[in-house]
Design a protein around this motif. Structure first.
Motif, PDB file in Angstrom:
ATOM      1  N   ASP A  19     -63.304  78.370  41.234  1.00 40.38           N
ATOM      2  CA  ASP A  19     -63.220  76.950  40.897  1.00 40.38           C
ATOM      3  C   ASP A  19     -61.843  76.370  41.205  1.00 40.38           C
ATOM      4  O   ASP A  19     -61.719  75.184  41.501  1.00 40.38           O
ATOM      5  CB  ASP A  19     -63.543  76.741  39.412  1.00 40.38           C
ATOM      6  N   VAL A  20     -60.800  77.209  41.106  1.00 35.09           N
ATOM      7  CA  VAL A  20     -59.445  76.743  41.379  1.00 35.09           C
ATOM      8  C   VAL A  20     -59.195  76.638  42.882  1.00 35.09           C
ATOM      9  O   VAL A  20     -58.625  75.661  43.377  1.00 35.09           O
ATOM     10  CB  VAL A  20     -58.411  77.671  40.726  1.00 35.09           C
ATOM     11  N   TYR A  21     -59.645  77.654  43.608  1.00 33.26           N
ATOM     12  CA  TYR A  21     -59.387  77.671  45.051  1.00 33.26           C
ATOM     13  C   TYR A  21     -60.227  76.646  45.809  1.00 33.26           C
ATOM     14  O   TYR A  21     -59.843  76.215  46.907  1.00 33.26           O
ATOM     15  CB  TYR A  21     -59.639  79.072  45.617  1.00 33.26           C
ATOM     16  N   GLN A  22     -61.362  76.246  45.238  1.00 29.17           N
ATOM     17  CA  GLN A  22     -62.213  75.274  45.943  1.00 29.17           C
ATOM     18  C   GLN A  22     -61.471  73.957  46.206  1.00 29.17           C
ATOM     19  O   GLN A  22     -61.411  73.488  47.355  1.00 29.17           O
ATOM     20  CB  GLN A  22     -63.504  75.045  45.146  1.00 29.17           C
ATOM     21  N   PRO A  23     -60.865  73.306  45.190  1.00 29.57           N
ATOM     22  CA  PRO A  23     -60.125  72.071  45.502  1.00 29.57           C
ATOM     23  C   PRO A  23     -58.870  72.323  46.322  1.00 29.57           C
ATOM     24  O   PRO A  23     -58.470  71.470  47.122  1.00 29.57           O
ATOM     25  CB  PRO A  23     -59.785  71.497  44.119  1.00 29.57           C
ATOM     26  N   ILE A  48     -58.655  68.502  39.003  1.00 28.11           N
ATOM     27  CA  ILE A  48     -59.359  69.324  38.020  1.00 28.11           C
ATOM     28  C   ILE A  48     -60.246  70.350  38.720  1.00 28.11           C
ATOM     29  O   ILE A  48     -61.122  69.984  39.518  1.00 28.11           O
ATOM     30  CB  ILE A  48     -60.226  68.450  37.097  1.00 28.11           C
ATOM     31  N   PRO A  49     -60.049  71.651  38.454  1.00 25.69           N
ATOM     32  CA  PRO A  49     -60.922  72.681  39.040  1.00 25.69           C
ATOM     33  C   PRO A  49     -62.382  72.420  38.685  1.00 25.69           C
ATOM     34  O   PRO A  49     -62.705  72.098  37.536  1.00 25.69           O
ATOM     35  CB  PRO A  49     -60.414  73.976  38.399  1.00 25.69           C
ATOM     36  N   GLY A  50     -63.251  72.539  39.679  1.00 21.14           N
ATOM     37  CA  GLY A  50     -64.671  72.305  39.455  1.00 21.14           C
ATOM     38  C   GLY A  50     -65.119  70.895  39.762  1.00 21.14           C
ATOM     39  O   GLY A  50     -66.325  70.621  39.774  1.00 21.14           O
ATOM     40  N   ALA A  51     -64.166  69.977  40.004  1.00 24.10           N
ATOM     41  CA  ALA A  51     -64.543  68.603  40.342  1.00 24.10           C
ATOM     42  C   ALA A  51     -65.106  68.550  41.758  1.00 24.10           C
ATOM     43  O   ALA A  51     -64.808  69.402  42.600  1.00 24.10           O
ATOM     44  CB  ALA A  51     -63.332  67.682  40.214  1.00 24.10           C
ATOM     45  N   SER A  52     -65.890  67.538  42.037  1.00 23.54           N
ATOM     46  CA  SER A  52     -66.547  67.418  43.344  1.00 23.54           C
ATOM     47  C   SER A  52     -65.539  67.103  44.442  1.00 23.54           C
ATOM     48  O   SER A  52     -64.473  66.524  44.193  1.00 23.54           O
ATOM     49  CB  SER A  52     -67.605  66.315  43.298  1.00 23.54           C
ATOM     50  N   ASP A  53     -65.904  67.467  45.666  1.00 21.43           N
ATOM     51  CA  ASP A  53     -65.050  67.173  46.820  1.00 21.43           C
ATOM     52  C   ASP A  53     -64.834  65.671  46.979  1.00 21.43           C
ATOM     53  O   ASP A  53     -63.755  65.226  47.386  1.00 21.43           O
ATOM     54  CB  ASP A  53     -65.674  67.729  48.101  1.00 21.43           C
ATOM     55  N   GLU A  54     -65.843  64.880  46.672  1.00 21.95           N
ATOM     56  CA  GLU A  54     -65.738  63.433  46.820  1.00 21.95           C
ATOM     57  C   GLU A  54     -64.644  62.863  45.907  1.00 21.95           C
ATOM     58  O   GLU A  54     -63.856  61.998  46.333  1.00 21.95           O
ATOM     59  CB  GLU A  54     -67.076  62.762  46.498  1.00 21.95           C
ATOM     60  N   LEU A  55     -64.596  63.338  44.677  1.00 23.31           N
ATOM     61  CA  LEU A  55     -63.570  62.861  43.746  1.00 23.31           C
ATOM     62  C   LEU A  55     -62.185  63.362  44.140  1.00 23.31           C
ATOM     63  O   LEU A  55     -61.197  62.624  44.034  1.00 23.31           O
ATOM     64  CB  LEU A  55     -63.911  63.305  42.319  1.00 23.31           C
ATOM     65  N   ILE A  56     -62.105  64.609  44.593  1.00 25.62           N
ATOM     66  CA  ILE A  56     -60.826  65.159  45.048  1.00 25.62           C
ATOM     67  C   ILE A  56     -60.317  64.350  46.245  1.00 25.62           C
ATOM     68  O   ILE A  56     -59.123  64.036  46.345  1.00 25.62           O
ATOM     69  CB  ILE A  56     -60.962  66.640  45.428  1.00 25.62           C
ATOM     70  N   HIS A  57     -61.229  63.994  47.135  1.00 26.59           N
ATOM     71  CA  HIS A  57     -60.835  63.218  48.311  1.00 26.59           C
ATOM     72  C   HIS A  57     -60.318  61.839  47.902  1.00 26.59           C
ATOM     73  O   HIS A  57     -59.290  61.372  48.414  1.00 26.59           O
ATOM     74  CB  HIS A  57     -62.020  63.063  49.269  1.00 26.59           C
ATOM     75  N   GLU A  58     -61.023  61.185  46.995  1.00 28.09           N
ATOM     76  CA  GLU A  58     -60.585  59.864  46.555  1.00 28.09           C
ATOM     77  C   GLU A  58     -59.229  59.939  45.870  1.00 28.09           C
ATOM     78  O   GLU A  58     -58.381  59.052  46.038  1.00 28.09           O
ATOM     79  CB  GLU A  58     -61.634  59.247  45.627  1.00 28.09           C
ATOM     80  N   ALA A  59     -59.015  60.998  45.117  1.00 28.52           N
ATOM     81  CA  ALA A  59     -57.716  61.187  44.456  1.00 28.52           C
ATOM     82  C   ALA A  59     -56.591  61.271  45.486  1.00 28.52           C
ATOM     83  O   ALA A  59     -55.509  60.707  45.308  1.00 28.52           O
ATOM     84  CB  ALA A  59     -57.737  62.448  43.600  1.00 28.52           C
ATOM     85  N   GLY A  60     -56.855  61.979  46.593  1.00 32.31           N
ATOM     86  CA  GLY A  60     -55.850  62.129  47.633  1.00 32.31           C
ATOM     87  C   GLY A  60     -55.493  60.833  48.326  1.00 32.31           C
ATOM     88  O   GLY A  60     -54.411  60.689  48.897  1.00 32.31           O
ATOM     89  N   LEU A  61     -56.390  59.857  48.289  1.00 32.87           N
ATOM     90  CA  LEU A  61     -56.128  58.557  48.926  1.00 32.87           C
ATOM     91  C   LEU A  61     -55.177  57.700  48.101  1.00 32.87           C
ATOM     92  O   LEU A  61     -54.530  56.790  48.639  1.00 32.87           O
ATOM     93  CB  LEU A  61     -57.439  57.801  49.130  1.00 32.87           C
ATOM     94  N   TYR A  62     -55.078  57.975  46.784  1.00 30.54           N
ATOM     95  CA  TYR A  62     -54.244  57.149  45.914  1.00 30.54           C
ATOM     96  C   TYR A  62     -53.020  57.871  45.366  1.00 30.54           C
ATOM     97  O   TYR A  62     -52.022  57.229  45.043  1.00 30.54           O
ATOM     98  CB  TYR A  62     -55.084  56.618  44.746  1.00 30.54           C
ATOM     99  N   ALA A  63     -53.078  59.197  45.242  1.00 29.50           N
ATOM    100  CA  ALA A  63     -51.954  59.951  44.678  1.00 29.50           C
ATOM    101  C   ALA A  63     -51.025  60.435  45.789  1.00 29.50           C
ATOM    102  O   ALA A  63     -51.446  60.674  46.919  1.00 29.50           O
ATOM    103  CB  ALA A  63     -52.477  61.145  43.884  1.00 29.50           C
ATOM    104  N   ASP A  64     -49.745  60.565  45.454  1.00 29.33           N
ATOM    105  CA  ASP A  64     -48.779  61.116  46.409  1.00 29.33           C
ATOM    106  C   ASP A  64     -48.891  62.632  46.473  1.00 29.33           C
ATOM    107  O   ASP A  64     -48.777  63.223  47.539  1.00 29.33           O
ATOM    108  CB  ASP A  64     -47.363  60.723  45.994  1.00 29.33           C
ATOM    109  N   ARG A  65     -49.061  63.247  45.323  1.00 34.20           N
ATOM    110  CA  ARG A  65     -49.213  64.701  45.284  1.00 34.20           C
ATOM    111  C   ARG A  65     -50.305  65.059  44.302  1.00 34.20           C
ATOM    112  O   ARG A  65     -50.485  64.399  43.277  1.00 34.20           O
ATOM    113  CB  ARG A  65     -47.902  65.386  44.888  1.00 34.20           C
ATOM    114  N   LEU A  66     -51.044  66.136  44.623  1.00 29.91           N
ATOM    115  CA  LEU A  66     -52.037  66.686  43.708  1.00 29.91           C
ATOM    116  C   LEU A  66     -51.685  68.139  43.432  1.00 29.91           C
ATOM    117  O   LEU A  66     -51.133  68.826  44.292  1.00 29.91           O
ATOM    118  CB  LEU A  66     -53.445  66.589  44.294  1.00 29.91           C
ATOM    119  N   SER A  67     -52.001  68.585  42.235  1.00 27.33           N
ATOM    120  CA  SER A  67     -51.761  69.990  41.914  1.00 27.33           C
ATOM    121  C   SER A  67     -52.989  70.580  41.248  1.00 27.33           C
ATOM    122  O   SER A  67     -53.652  69.946  40.436  1.00 27.33           O
ATOM    123  CB  SER A  67     -50.538  70.148  41.004  1.00 27.33           C
TER     124      SER A  67
END
Length: 420
Positions: free
Chosen positions: A187-191, A146-165
């Protein structure tokens, strides 16, 4: 499944169909003895793997509630549609139960944004975490960042998901401000930027420490909505090319705008631009696998893709002086320029000619689409050397085969035989 969950599934699966940015290619997550599922070699919902298998994916939104009012989106807050939202446990249960019944081979999970980006992203991450850690689910998971989400949440997502978009949606920020004034490219380019760095960082760390966990092993992708705003194909392909180069995206997906409202900010289309969407996918393939540059496909003189013929054919018709190509002499990179010749068939030609001259009958057995390729190549027993004089005749023969006059007197497909 109780009736309430069934109703939610109908609503949120239907809303998810507008997001096309999902693919499971590239993931190597393997099952364990006490685990469930396996992402190795799997595909996506109603798609095909390299060996021809049709595979499926549970593709849903967590919710179609949204705080934004994007003119092009069916889930925008001002749209009068039935709303629904899954709980975290409902999505987990659906995924596990559908997998056990052999309905699906993975999960694609996106969401409208309710409350704020972090609130939504936290729930998406929690779903994947429960699936991975509590249920030992090792099937493919594609998660929307999700654009605008924190780096910490994006990082945790990457540990469990195969692909993120992370979906750009609109091909320019100027147009985005017009149809979705609450959104911005930053906001889109940040994640995107964070994911690029984290993926590279984890790969480097894994080289040194084998126990380093995988991080988004299938990479990241994005989606561009086509036809909702005035950007031409030159602009769109330059944007896609820069995303591949600068963000290391695995895929850019193109979604023809589906008219869903009478908003005056949007064009009054009778139907989605599906042919244009298909041509963009073909052009994207040329960029990624055939060695083409954007300005060879579209340029200032021809800023939009030809809707009558595919991009490689259009290139050949605009450059008749480069053809016919001798498949017994030309390097692999040049053979790839022949319309109707794919990567596999080009490799077959290069390998086969080591053992003898390629003849027309050999080409027929290599998967070449000779209906198109025959105009642009020469082999040991056939040479269509007059191509340069008749590109318009070839176009007509290809696009209007039933009505076109024969051009056998000009290109003499079987008469202009040259025996070497």
């Amino acid at each position: 499944m109780n009736e309430r969950v069934k109703e939610k599934l109908e609503i949120l699966a239907d809303a998810a169909k507008y997001d096309v940015s999902c693919s499971s290619s590239g993931s190597k997550r393997k099952n364990t003895k006490d685990g469930l599922g396996n992402a190795t070699g799997m595909g996506i919902c109603h798609s095909y793997t390299e060996d021809g298998r049709c595979v499926s994916l549970l593709k849903i939104l967590l919710t179609n509630h949204c705080i934004f009012d994007c003119a092009y989106c069916v889930s925008r807050k001002s749209n009068d549609v039935k709303r629904a939202a899954f709980t975290v446990q409902e999505v987990v249960d659906l995924t596990i139960n559908f997998y056990r019944r052999n309905y699906i081979e993975g999960l694609f999970l996106s969401s409208g944004i309710f409350k704020n980006s972090d609130y939504t992203m936290e729930r998406l991450v929690r779903i994947t975490k429960v699936l991975r850690t509590e249920h030992k689910f090792n099937g493919y998971i594609h998660l929307k960042a999700i654009p605008g989400a924190s780096d910490e949440l994006i990082h945790e997502a990457g540990l469990y998901a195969d692909r993120l978009s992370v979906n750009l949606e609109i091909p320019s920020e100027m147009s985005l401000k017009k149809v979705a004034p609450e959104k911005n490219y930053a906001d889109v380019y940040q994640p995107m930027n964070y994911l690029k760095g984290a993926i590279v960082g984890h790969k480097e760390e894994k080289k040194k420490i084998r126990s380093t966990p995988s991080f988004a092993p299938a990479g990241q992708s994005t989606q561009l909505v086509i036809g909702a705003t005035p950007e031409n194909d030159l602009h769109i392909l330059n944007l896609a090319d820069s995303l591949y180069a600068e963000q290391s995206l695995r895929r850019v997906y193109y979604s023809g705008y589906i008219p869903i409202s009478e908003d005056q900010r949007l064009p009054a289309l009778r139907q989605p631009p599906l042919i244009r969407e298909n041509r963009l996918y073909q052009a994207d393939w040329l960029l990624r696998f055939y060695g083409f540059k954007v300005d060879e496909i579209v340029d200032q003189q021809y800023p939009d893709l030809d809707l009558e013929v595919d991009p490689k054919m259009a290139y050949a018709l605009r450059h008749p002086q480069l053809f016919p190509i001798d498949v017994n002499q030309a390097p692999y990179e040049v053979i790839l320029r022949i319309p109707g010749v794919g990567v596999k068939s080009a490799r077959k030609m290069v390998a086969a000619r080591r053992h003898g001259q390629l003849r027309y009958e050999h080409l027929k057995k290599m998967g070449i689409v000779l209906k198109r390729a025959r105009y642009f190549l020469k082999c040991a027993d056939k040479n269509f050397s007059h191509l340069g004089l008749y590109p318009e005749a070839i176009r007509k023969e290809i696009t209007q085969p039933k009505r076109a006059k024969t051009i056998s007197n000009q290109l003499s497909l079987f008469g202009a035989v040259m025996t070497n």
